[in-house]
Design a protein around this motif. Structure first.
Motif, PDB file in Angstrom:
ATOM      1  N   THR A 108       1.075  -1.391   0.311  1.00 22.05           N
ATOM      2  CA  THR A 108      -0.764   0.041  -0.505  1.00 22.05           C
ATOM      3  C   THR A 108       0.777   0.965  -0.017  1.00 22.05           C
ATOM      4  N   SER A 109       2.396   1.306   0.661  1.00 21.86           N
ATOM      5  CA  SER A 109       2.848   2.118   0.723  1.00 21.86           C
ATOM      6  C   SER A 109       3.992   2.759  -0.526  1.00 21.86           C
ATOM      7  N   LEU A 110       3.441   1.557  -1.662  1.00 26.60           N
ATOM      8  CA  LEU A 110       4.332   1.706  -2.389  1.00 26.60           C
ATOM      9  C   LEU A 110       3.775   3.721  -3.209  1.00 26.60           C
ATOM     10  N   ALA A 111       2.540   3.646  -2.527  1.00 26.76           N
ATOM     11  CA  ALA A 111       1.855   5.247  -3.132  1.00 26.76           C
ATOM     12  C   ALA A 111       2.243   6.518  -2.744  1.00 26.76           C
ATOM     13  N   SER A 112       3.359   6.446  -1.548  1.00 26.36           N
ATOM     14  CA  SER A 112       4.097   7.506  -1.068  1.00 26.36           C
ATOM     15  C   SER A 112       5.075   7.281  -2.117  1.00 26.36           C
ATOM     16  N   GLU A 113       5.874   6.526  -2.661  1.00 25.51           N
ATOM     17  CA  GLU A 113       6.567   7.135  -3.846  1.00 25.51           C
ATOM     18  C   GLU A 113       8.148   7.010  -3.043  1.00 25.51           C
ATOM     19  N   SER A 114       8.071   6.376  -2.079  1.00 27.18           N
ATOM     20  CA  SER A 114       9.388   6.497  -1.259  1.00 27.18           C
ATOM     21  C   SER A 114      10.692   5.643  -2.002  1.00 27.18           C
TER      22      SER A 114
ATOM     23  N   GLY B  56      -5.439  -3.310  -6.759  1.00 30.43           N
ATOM     24  CA  GLY B  56      -6.300  -2.327  -5.500  1.00 30.43           C
ATOM     25  C   GLY B  56      -5.771  -1.594  -4.533  1.00 30.43           C
ATOM     26  N   LEU B  57      -4.567  -2.346  -4.289  1.00 30.76           N
ATOM     27  CA  LEU B  57      -4.151  -2.550  -3.072  1.00 30.76           C
ATOM     28  C   LEU B  57      -2.972  -0.998  -3.379  1.00 30.76           C
ATOM     29  N   VAL B  58      -2.675  -0.848  -4.408  1.00 32.12           N
ATOM     30  CA  VAL B  58      -1.629   0.131  -4.469  1.00 32.12           C
ATOM     31  C   VAL B  58      -1.902   1.360  -5.312  1.00 32.12           C
ATOM     32  N   GLY B  59      -3.558   0.973  -5.408  1.00 30.18           N
ATOM     33  CA  GLY B  59      -4.390   2.341  -6.087  1.00 30.18           C
ATOM     34  C   GLY B  59      -5.331   2.836  -4.494  1.00 30.18           C
ATOM     35  N   GLY B  60      -5.253   1.437  -3.652  1.00 29.79           N
ATOM     36  CA  GLY B  60      -5.651   2.085  -2.106  1.00 29.79           C
ATOM     37  C   GLY B  60      -5.006   3.271  -1.797  1.00 29.79           C
ATOM     38  N   VAL B  64      -5.063   6.869   0.178  1.00 25.37           N
ATOM     39  CA  VAL B  64      -5.396   6.484   1.710  1.00 25.37           C
ATOM     40  C   VAL B  64      -4.505   8.304   1.773  1.00 25.37           C
ATOM     41  N   ARG B  65      -3.582   8.092   0.484  1.00 21.98           N
ATOM     42  CA  ARG B  65      -2.463   9.424   0.482  1.00 21.98           C
ATOM     43  C   ARG B  65      -3.335  10.631   0.634  1.00 21.98           C
ATOM     44  N   ALA B  66      -4.729  10.307  -0.178  1.00 28.53           N
ATOM     45  CA  ALA B  66      -5.286  12.167  -0.692  1.00 28.53           C
ATOM     46  C   ALA B  66      -6.059  11.912   0.616  1.00 28.53           C
ATOM     47  N   LEU B  67      -6.225  11.212   0.864  1.00 27.90           N
ATOM     48  CA  LEU B  67      -7.607  12.219   2.362  1.00 27.90           C
ATOM     49  C   LEU B  67      -7.125  11.917   3.241  1.00 27.90           C
ATOM     50  N   TRP B  68      -5.527  10.549   3.941  1.00 28.47           N
ATOM     51  CA  TRP B  68      -4.831  11.092   5.047  1.00 28.47           C
ATOM     52  C   TRP B  68      -3.439  11.483   4.341  1.00 28.47           C
ATOM     53  N   PRO B  69      -3.046  12.626   4.108  1.00 32.54           N
ATOM     54  CA  PRO B  69      -1.702  12.869   3.929  1.00 32.54           C
ATOM     55  C   PRO B  69      -1.570  12.199   5.077  1.00 32.54           C
ATOM     56  N   GLN B  70      -1.088  12.141   6.318  1.00 32.12           N
ATOM     57  CA  GLN B  70       0.182  11.535   7.419  1.00 32.12           C
ATOM     58  C   GLN B  70       0.265   9.892   7.425  1.00 32.12           C
TER      59      GLN B  70
END
Lengths: 151, 142
Positions: A108-114, B56-60, B64-70
């Motif tokens: 999931t954290s791949l989305a942080s692009e870190s 779906g997991l990575v897209g989710g 998550v990043r858009a909804l709760w940036p921290q």
């Protein structure tokens, strides 16, 4: 096609749950595991919430003859607690504590692009591949002594 | 909202996701098993649902990043070598032990499987020992 859609939706919901629950914050995961320090019990509630929903629902779902879009439910073949399970879980826990990531939150954290998350995920797949390769080569290797049976 | 309540809601979403995957696809929502299956399987039927679940997991994650940036925290390890070591341990360990936090900790325990209860207690214990060693014995960053 629709089974791909349900799999995608399940993945998306899973990520939202991980993010909302705090599982994608390595510092929080490590604070949960830091029982000797400033212990943060928050993540126990993530597991509690997941079990409270999935335990009754999965029991109900398995009373059906078959899943909606598949021919049968998975058969759980392994039921024994063995050395393989224990050593695997022990190694996984060590890695989880070290980085604060288990597989779901890391993906999931791949989305942080870190770059570090990409490195973690690559190493994780590398570890899975290495073990598979090692087990395959061990299974294919001849017996000690060249595999010759004495006459 | 109290963080315990948010965590409970996050957990409920995870439980709902696992239930959907079981109800519609007849699959166990164990992330290490789904991901590891990409390396172990060759057929389209086995690969396609795994790929869409993981997308779906990575897209989710982006949602998550858009909804709760921290919410997407940074790794706390001091360097790349630690990340590689941890990743290898997680990969080898979950494949050897047939599951991770989701497969054993959520799906297996929901089923009442002794294997999963033992596995979950084991990885929580070694996780706690690792954090103890790094933080309180070596005085490191994690």
């Amino acid at each position: 096609m629709s089974s791909l859609l349900t799999a995608g939706v399940a993945g998306l919901l899973f990520a939202l749950g991980l993010g909302l629950g705090g599982m994608t914050e390595p510092a929080r995961v490590q604070a949960f595991l830091d029982v000797a320090g400033a212990w943060d019990p928050t993540l126990a509630f993530v597991m509690g919430g997941a079990l409270a929903v999935h335990a009754p629902l999965s029991w109900l779902i398995r009373r059906r003859r078959a899943p909606v879009l598949a021919p049968a439910f998975p058969v759980i073949s392994q039921t024994r607690v063995d050395k393989r399970l224990l050593s695997g879980a022990a190694l996984f826990g060590a890695g989880w504590g070290l980085a604060g990531y288990c597989p779901g939150p890391a993906l999931t954290s791949l989305a942080s692009e870190s770059g570090l998350v990409v490195l973690f995920v690559s190493s994780m797949f590398g570890g899975m591949w290495l073990l598979g390769w090692w087990e395959r080569s061990r299974a294919a290797a001849p017996e000690p002594g060249g595999g010759l049976t004495p006459p | 909202m109290h963080p315990f309540l948010t965590a409970l809601m996050g957990g409920a979403l995870i439980g709902l996701s696992a239930s959907l995957l079981l109800l519609f696809n007849g699959r166990i929502a164990g992330i290490s098993g789904i991901a590891g299956g990409l390396l172990a399987h060759r057929t389209r039927a086995e690969l396609s649902w795994r790929i869409t679940f993981l997308l779906g997991l990575v897209g989710g994650g982006f949602l998550v990043r858009a909804l709760w940036p921290q919410a997407l925290g940074a790794p706390t390890v001091p360097g790349a070598a630690w990340v590689v070591a941890a990743g290898l341990l997680v990969g080898i360990g979950t494949k050897l032990g047939n599951g991770c936090t989701s497969g054993h900790g959520v799906c297996g325990i929901s089923r009442g499987a002794t294997r999963s209860i033992v596995a979950t207690l084991t990885f929580m214990a070694t996780g706690a020992v690792t954090v103890f060693l790094v933080r309180h014995v070596l005085g490191g960053a994690p």
